[in-house]
Design an enzyme around this catalytic site. Sequence first.
Site, PDB file in Angstrom:
ATOM      1  N   GLN A  26       3.694  12.966  -9.321  1.00  9.94           N
ATOM      2  CA  GLN A  26       3.922  12.954 -10.777  1.00  9.94           C
ATOM      3  C   GLN A  26       4.434  11.580 -11.239  1.00  9.94           C
ATOM      4  O   GLN A  26       4.095  11.131 -12.339  1.00  9.94           O
ATOM      5  CB  GLN A  26       4.865  14.097 -11.201  1.00  9.94           C
ATOM      6  CG  GLN A  26       6.277  14.070 -10.637  1.00  9.94           C
ATOM      7  CD  GLN A  26       6.404  14.803  -9.298  1.00  9.94           C
ATOM      8  OE1 GLN A  26       5.435  14.956  -8.559  1.00  9.94           O
ATOM      9  NE2 GLN A  26       7.613  15.239  -8.977  1.00  9.94           N
ATOM     10  N   ASN A  85       5.306   9.205   0.443  1.00 14.99           N
ATOM     11  CA  ASN A  85       4.786  10.245   1.329  1.00 14.99           C
ATOM     12  C   ASN A  85       3.294  10.463   1.049  1.00 14.99           C
ATOM     13  O   ASN A  85       2.687   9.754   0.256  1.00 14.99           O
ATOM     14  CB  ASN A  85       5.589  11.547   1.164  1.00 14.99           C
ATOM     15  CG  ASN A  85       5.487  12.100  -0.267  1.00 14.99           C
ATOM     16  OD1 ASN A  85       4.554  11.789  -1.009  1.00 14.99           O
ATOM     17  ND2 ASN A  85       6.448  12.912  -0.634  1.00 14.99           N
ATOM     18  N   SER A  99       3.539   3.845   9.729  1.00 10.98           N
ATOM     19  CA  SER A  99       3.956   2.515  10.177  1.00 10.98           C
ATOM     20  C   SER A  99       3.651   2.318  11.663  1.00 10.98           C
ATOM     21  O   SER A  99       3.544   3.286  12.424  1.00 10.98           O
ATOM     22  CB  SER A  99       5.456   2.369   9.916  1.00 10.98           C
ATOM     23  OG  SER A  99       5.867   1.051  10.113  1.00 10.98           O
ATOM     24  N   GLN A 114      10.827   1.358  15.742  1.00  7.78           N
ATOM     25  CA  GLN A 114       9.598   1.688  15.028  1.00  7.78           C
ATOM     26  C   GLN A 114       9.370   3.193  15.013  1.00  7.78           C
ATOM     27  O   GLN A 114       9.012   3.779  13.996  1.00  7.78           O
ATOM     28  CB  GLN A 114       8.405   0.992  15.671  1.00  7.78           C
ATOM     29  CG  GLN A 114       7.086   1.298  14.992  1.00  7.78           C
ATOM     30  CD  GLN A 114       7.094   0.903  13.534  1.00  7.78           C
ATOM     31  OE1 GLN A 114       7.688  -0.116  13.168  1.00  7.78           O
ATOM     32  NE2 GLN A 114       6.476   1.697  12.674  1.00  7.78           N
ATOM     33  N   HIS A 146      10.721   5.744  12.369  1.00  2.04           N
ATOM     34  CA  HIS A 146      10.218   5.804  10.991  1.00  2.04           C
ATOM     35  C   HIS A 146       9.651   7.176  10.656  1.00  2.04           C
ATOM     36  O   HIS A 146       9.818   7.669   9.543  1.00  2.04           O
ATOM     37  CB  HIS A 146       9.133   4.753  10.765  1.00  2.04           C
ATOM     38  CG  HIS A 146       9.677   3.451  10.297  1.00  2.04           C
ATOM     39  ND1 HIS A 146      10.343   3.316   9.110  1.00  2.04           N
ATOM     40  CD2 HIS A 146       9.661   2.210  10.853  1.00  2.04           C
ATOM     41  CE1 HIS A 146      10.717   2.046   8.946  1.00  2.04           C
ATOM     42  NE2 HIS A 146      10.319   1.355   9.988  1.00  2.04           N
ATOM     43  N   GLU A 174       0.254  -3.416  12.199  1.00  2.99           N
ATOM     44  CA  GLU A 174       1.069  -3.793  11.039  1.00  2.99           C
ATOM     45  C   GLU A 174       2.127  -4.818  11.472  1.00  2.99           C
ATOM     46  O   GLU A 174       2.264  -5.869  10.868  1.00  2.99           O
ATOM     47  CB  GLU A 174       1.736  -2.529  10.487  1.00  2.99           C
ATOM     48  CG  GLU A 174       2.581  -2.770   9.252  1.00  2.99           C
ATOM     49  CD  GLU A 174       3.436  -1.543   8.902  1.00  2.99           C
ATOM     50  OE1 GLU A 174       3.563  -0.628   9.752  1.00  2.99           O
ATOM     51  OE2 GLU A 174       4.003  -1.515   7.797  1.00  2.99           O
ATOM     52  N   HIS A 175       2.855  -4.494  12.530  1.00  2.00           N
ATOM     53  CA  HIS A 175       3.861  -5.402  13.086  1.00  2.00           C
ATOM     54  C   HIS A 175       3.471  -5.761  14.516  1.00  2.00           C
ATOM     55  O   HIS A 175       3.074  -4.884  15.287  1.00  2.00           O
ATOM     56  CB  HIS A 175       5.237  -4.743  13.149  1.00  2.00           C
ATOM     57  CG  HIS A 175       5.723  -4.181  11.856  1.00  2.00           C
ATOM     58  ND1 HIS A 175       5.578  -2.855  11.524  1.00  2.00           N
ATOM     59  CD2 HIS A 175       6.354  -4.767  10.808  1.00  2.00           C
ATOM     60  CE1 HIS A 175       6.113  -2.643  10.324  1.00  2.00           C
ATOM     61  NE2 HIS A 175       6.579  -3.787   9.866  1.00  2.00           N
ATOM     62  N   ASP A 203      12.079  -6.386   8.463  1.00  2.00           N
ATOM     63  CA  ASP A 203      12.179  -5.218   7.587  1.00  2.00           C
ATOM     64  C   ASP A 203      13.199  -5.454   6.478  1.00  2.00           C
ATOM     65  O   ASP A 203      13.098  -4.876   5.397  1.00  2.00           O
ATOM     66  CB  ASP A 203      12.620  -3.982   8.388  1.00  2.00           C
ATOM     67  CG  ASP A 203      11.491  -3.424   9.245  1.00  2.00           C
ATOM     68  OD1 ASP A 203      10.334  -3.776   8.982  1.00  2.00           O
ATOM     69  OD2 ASP A 203      11.785  -2.644  10.166  1.00  2.00           O
ATOM     70  N   GLU A 230     -33.775 -19.533 -11.005  1.00  2.00           N
ATOM     71  CA  GLU A 230     -33.330 -18.137 -10.976  1.00  2.00           C
ATOM     72  C   GLU A 230     -33.905 -17.353 -12.160  1.00  2.00           C
ATOM     73  O   GLU A 230     -33.519 -16.206 -12.387  1.00  2.00           O
ATOM     74  CB  GLU A 230     -31.793 -18.055 -10.952  1.00  2.00           C
ATOM     75  CG  GLU A 230     -31.206 -18.483  -9.604  1.00  2.00           C
ATOM     76  CD  GLU A 230     -29.724 -18.125  -9.443  1.00  2.00           C
ATOM     77  OE1 GLU A 230     -29.100 -17.664 -10.412  1.00  2.00           O
ATOM     78  OE2 GLU A 230     -29.203 -18.309  -8.326  1.00  2.00           O
ATOM     79  N   HIS A 251     -29.723 -19.678 -19.813  1.00  2.00           N
ATOM     80  CA  HIS A 251     -28.699 -20.449 -19.099  1.00  2.00           C
ATOM     81  C   HIS A 251     -29.077 -21.934 -19.096  1.00  2.00           C
ATOM     82  O   HIS A 251     -28.238 -22.808 -19.319  1.00  2.00           O
ATOM     83  CB  HIS A 251     -28.567 -19.962 -17.655  1.00  2.00           C
ATOM     84  CG  HIS A 251     -27.739 -18.715 -17.497  1.00  2.00           C
ATOM     85  ND1 HIS A 251     -28.115 -17.501 -18.017  1.00  2.00           N
ATOM     86  CD2 HIS A 251     -26.552 -18.500 -16.882  1.00  2.00           C
ATOM     87  CE1 HIS A 251     -27.195 -16.589 -17.715  1.00  2.00           C
ATOM     88  NE2 HIS A 251     -26.239 -17.179 -17.027  1.00  2.00           N
TER      89      HIS A 251
END
Lengths: 429, 429
Positions: A187, A210, A234, A256, A259, A323-324, A357, A411, A416
């Site tokens: 929402q 989430n 992650s 890690q 997480h 990612e890391h 981080d 073209e 043009h």
Amino acid sequence: MTTIAINPPKSKWPELLERPAFDTESLDGVVGRILSEVRLAGDEAVLAYSKQFSGFAPQSLWVTPEEIRESGSLLPGDLKQAISLAKKNIEKFHRAQVRPVHKVVTTEGVTCWRKNLPVERVGLYIPGGSAPLFSTLLMLAIPARIAGCEEIVVATPAQKDGSVHPAILYAAQLLGVDRIYKSGGAQAIGALAYGTPSLAKVQKIFGPGNQYVTCAKKLVNREGVAIDMLAGPSELAVFADESCIPEFVAADLLSQAEHGADSQVVLVATKRKIIDEVIKQIHIQLPALERKNIVEESFLHRRLIVLHQEKQAFEFLNAYAPEHLIIASAEAARLSGYVRNAGSVFLGNLSPESAGDYASGTNHSLPTGGTALTYSGVSVDSFVKKVTFQQLTRKGIKHIGPAVMAMAEAEGLGAHRNAVGIRLKKLKK
Amino acid sequence: MTTIAINPPKSKWPELLERPAFDTESLDGVVGRILSEVRLAGDEAVLAYSKQFSGFAPQSLWVTPEEIRESGSLLPGDLKQAISLAKKNIEKFHRAQVRPVHKVVTTEGVTCWRKNLPVERVGLYIPGGSAPLFSTLLMLAIPARIAGCEEIVVATPAQKDGSVHPAILYAAQLLGVDRIYKSGGAQAIGALAYGTPSLAKVQKIFGPGNQYVTCAKKLVNREGVAIDMLAGPSELAVFADESCIPEFVAADLLSQAEHGADSQVVLVATKRKIIDEVIKQIHIQLPALERKNIVEESFLHRRLIVLHQEKQAFEFLNAYAPEHLIIASAEAARLSGYVRNAGSVFLGNLSPESAGDYASGTNHSLPTGGTALTYSGVSVDSFVKKVTFQQLTRKGIKHIGPAVMAMAEAEGLGAHRNAVGIRLKKLKK
């Protein structure tokens, strides 16, 4: 918990490179309905969903100036100092990303340049469910400020008592962000994307969340609202050779894994015994951790791999595109030359992912799920458009005009060609 | 053909800012089936669809080295020179976008930097239906080369005789691109996205195309393949004041309108009489144009607007966020300060859009449909990931370690805190 793959042949790599399944479709229906409702009924719908999903709704959807002002008195001094230090470092690193306008004369009389223009209205989603992620607010609001965004709206869920955690408010105050909308979930994304009577819709939405939040970002993006990225679980990959310190590697893998149960850790070591030592250290450190259960769940899909040759090890890591990436080696600087695909890289035994981080200065909003093959993490670039400009003088159009006409002709674009021809004709008079 | 809106009140703006409808959903079914088939049957499916849609299929799906080598002898000398000049300018402008790695010491002992790493395998779609768009090949392959992409695959439809237009081959040769797949349409996008027995799948797909191509890019993007952007109909907005040259403005509007019946032109002038003069010039120039019919169709949804105040005029133009913006004024440099949202901007009476389409040096792959609010055109950035790196020394982790620990603690992430704590403890020993 997991088997160790020793020098797996390339035919086995695809299996080892697989990520935990991350379902992005099953929530489309329910999230789509939430979004439609918010589009239709605005703040009313946001409040109703907040109540439905968390059992309560805040009195007001907006944080008041007083709440922001008072936040500092509710935080311990060392945390306030820590936030200030992190802010300073993140600002320093992100300011260096801004480049003055550089005019390029491509041909005499033809000047071209790029100018960064800010995205005018941005929305920053800051999760607040299990923990108040004020660090994410720093990571998003600092580059937004540097980019010069005119309006920055933060959306973050209220706590049970209707308030927003003071650490988030304190960070917002430090950054001069005063529009804070007390809503989480799909929402909140709907409110940012479509606007409500109390909230002008934003043009780009940033921030993790989430599965509902991620799904909502995906759906509004399909409708044309820009987003930073779709954040999946992650990940951390560690390269470790004999110069690593297994105790540290273990601590990094654990950090890690805490997480979430869907987080993934990958350890690629050049020797079997390194992995054995790291596992020993994990067994020592794990029992004391608050989030032990989450770690254990996450470890069900960890990967432990031995690749004797460092070149092959990095080939594997590049295919994984983490990612890391921590390079746990005394030779990290040299080895970093192998890196082709990653979100953020940590060099050497004294550079834990935790540093990035929170406070080294780099951004922690990074591409997950292998998207580091093509995507970058959040930076000042994420909050600007790079608009090109060009100006031609009489000499300029005389120099490039004939080429433009020849190409337009080839073209099949006569008008043009004509737009240049009509100018050249006039200049000859 | 169109009415002129004189100083429309803001309540009328939304209607004037509307773009021609651009349906992005109705083709999902048919394009989705083409993609599935290509995924399943590879080159065979590509050939079958080529035959089905255009009545023929090339003998081989790949351009041969001989075809590329011979292309030069099939082109007139002035066109070859024109392509070389365009290449030189585009290279010069795009090379200036590359920035050397700049290391930032955020705190003593904490060094952070960003490094551009190329997307390894990219696919460039070059339309060839109504005209061979070799200019688009320049616009995409030049930044790809500068970025350092390892593999560049071009997909472009074959002509009736099974060959690819020599202008495309010549441009490819100049840029050292030798993998050219003879296929157009959604099937070409499928081949690039999923790979075929003869083509290793790419990681990012660039280039404009018809609605089938755009729909295919949209669908493969949803499955995780990166794309440059979804190109909608092309657009031009012109700001004109009394210092404009109506003859030139007319030529520019006509050149944009010839792109397609769905192209849109918007003219915002500070005086009614400017518009009258431009229309007069349009009537003079239009009859001689080859693509007169297309222009007339496009002009059905052109917008002619008078806004007496320049500030308001730019407010309107910024809300429209045009792909191309010409500032037809002797004061273009000053007026350009008003620009907030646009793809590419052309300053003054001697800077036609044609110049940027071909040879000024800026890129002509630009955001359409109002996406210039948040998106940039193609640049070297589009072909790289900006990967962050950080290295901490003993001093570095001592300086920021306590802050990291305090913040991790406040976010409830004990293992994150521990990853630093365990290092600080060791360093004290």
